[in-house]
Write an enzyme that holds these catalytic residues in place. Structure first.
Site, PDB file in Angstrom:
ATOM      1  CG  ASP A  45      38.967  38.857  21.689  1.00 25.28           C
ATOM      2  OD1 ASP A  45      38.193  38.459  22.858  1.00 25.28           O
ATOM      3  OD2 ASP A  45      40.058  38.524  21.828  1.00 25.28           O
ATOM      4  CG  ASP A  84      37.315  42.520  22.089  1.00 25.73           C
ATOM      5  OD1 ASP A  84      37.922  43.406  22.134  1.00 25.73           O
ATOM      6  OD2 ASP A  84      36.971  41.302  22.063  1.00 25.73           O
ATOM      7  CE  LYS A 114      36.446  44.037  24.924  1.00 27.42           C
ATOM      8  NZ  LYS A 114      37.660  43.369  25.332  1.00 27.42           N
ATOM      9  CD  GLU A 116      41.960  41.165  25.847  1.00 33.18           C
ATOM     10  OE1 GLU A 116      43.006  40.586  26.339  1.00 33.18           O
ATOM     11  OE2 GLU A 116      40.972  40.419  25.714  1.00 33.18           O
ATOM     12  CD  GLU A 183      37.460  38.864  31.608  1.00 30.60           C
ATOM     13  OE1 GLU A 183      37.525  39.413  30.359  1.00 30.60           O
ATOM     14  OE2 GLU A 183      37.286  37.819  31.434  1.00 30.60           O
TER      15      GLU A 183
END
Ligand code: KIV
Length: 275
Positions: A45, A84, A114, A116, A183
């Site tokens: 994204d 994403d 994916k 978050e 990250e």
């Protein structure tokens, strides 16, 4: 070369091979990266910032992600393609996460998605996996909620924060995630975390001691000039090459050295009577 599957990707942990991942947003770039031999392409994204001109990843929509994910899938033969899930597409309910996650596979040809977050997204991860959608987690600095984290800052610097990250990684693994992106985390913590989970850990700004590495393609090729995070290495400067190429074009059309004979079509008959 055979198509890399989620199973192949998972089995790369501990094989001695460092898993490679780069972002891609269109078919021609995907084709180049695929031909160069990259293991996995993330339709991140980050699209919002490096391609669509938004200030953050927050405004990116499902339709924008699907449009670009379809293009990447069309350009890819070998690499695993990861879609994403954008902000707001998996937080409302498990049903919403499944409805949107399945679209990446059905409509965009992605191999997996994916998303978050740590413990707070585990119900969504579990629901997606049970519905047949392989999920990659993403913890540490999570750009969609960077505001809550106090900005784009290194995560896991205190003992408490490090414990939280380890717990999130283990929760994601238990929920069924087949890999985890980590990250902006101190390198020594990455090493510990990678040893604590059995799934591949793919680092970005997380040091060398993980199972794979990912970078945003526009950052590593020097195509995005707004800012460059400390953890990025620029392997070339395409922004400069593009500007120099365009300046040469402008000069050559102005002085009429382009197009030359070799770029022009000749006539087979004399058309001077048309004048
Ligand atoms: O969107 C993205 O490009 C990402 C990478 C930074 C991992 O999530």
């Amino acid at each position: 070369m055979n198509k890399i599957t989620v199973k192949d990707f998972r089995e790369m942990k501990g094989s001695g091979h460092v898993i490679s991942m780069l972002t891609a947003y269109d078919a021609s770039m995907a084709r180049l990266l695929d031909q160069a031999g990259v293991d996995s392409l993330l339709v991140g994204d980050s699209l919002g910032m490096v391609v669509l001109g938004y200030d953050s990843t927050v405004p990116v929509t499902m339709e924008e992600m699907l449009h670009h994910a379809r293009a990447v899938s069309r350009g890819t033969e070998h690499a695993l393609v990861i879609g994403d899930m954008p902000f707001g597409s998996y937080q409302v309910s498990v049903e919403q996460a499944i409805a949107n996650g399945t679209r990446f596979l059905k409509e965009a040809g992605c191999d997996c998605v994916k998303l978050e977050g740590g413990k707070e997204v585990c119900a969504a991860v579990q629901g997606l996996v049970q519905a047949g959608v392989p999920v990659m987690g993403h913890i540490g600095l999570t750009p969609q909620t960077a505001g809550q984290l106090g900005g784009f800052k290194v995560q896991g610097k205190t003992m408490e924060a490090a414990r939280q990250l380890l717990a999130d990684a283990q929760a994601l693994e238990e929920a069924g995630a087949f890999a985890i992106v980590l990250e902006a985390v101190p390198a020594p913590l990455t090493k510990i975390l990678s040893q604590k989970v059995t799934v591949p850990v793919i680092g970005i700004g997380a040091g060398p001691d993980c199972d794979g590495q990912v970078l945003v393609i526009h950052d590593m090729l020097g195509l995005f000039e707004k800012f460059t995070p400390k953890f990025v290495k620029q392997y070339c400067n395409l922004a400069l090459d593009i500007k120099q190429g365009v300046q040469s074009y402008l000069e050559e059309i102005e002085n009429r050295s382009f197009p030359g004979k070799e770029h022009s079509f000749a006539l087979e008959e004399d058309f001077s009577t048309l004048l």
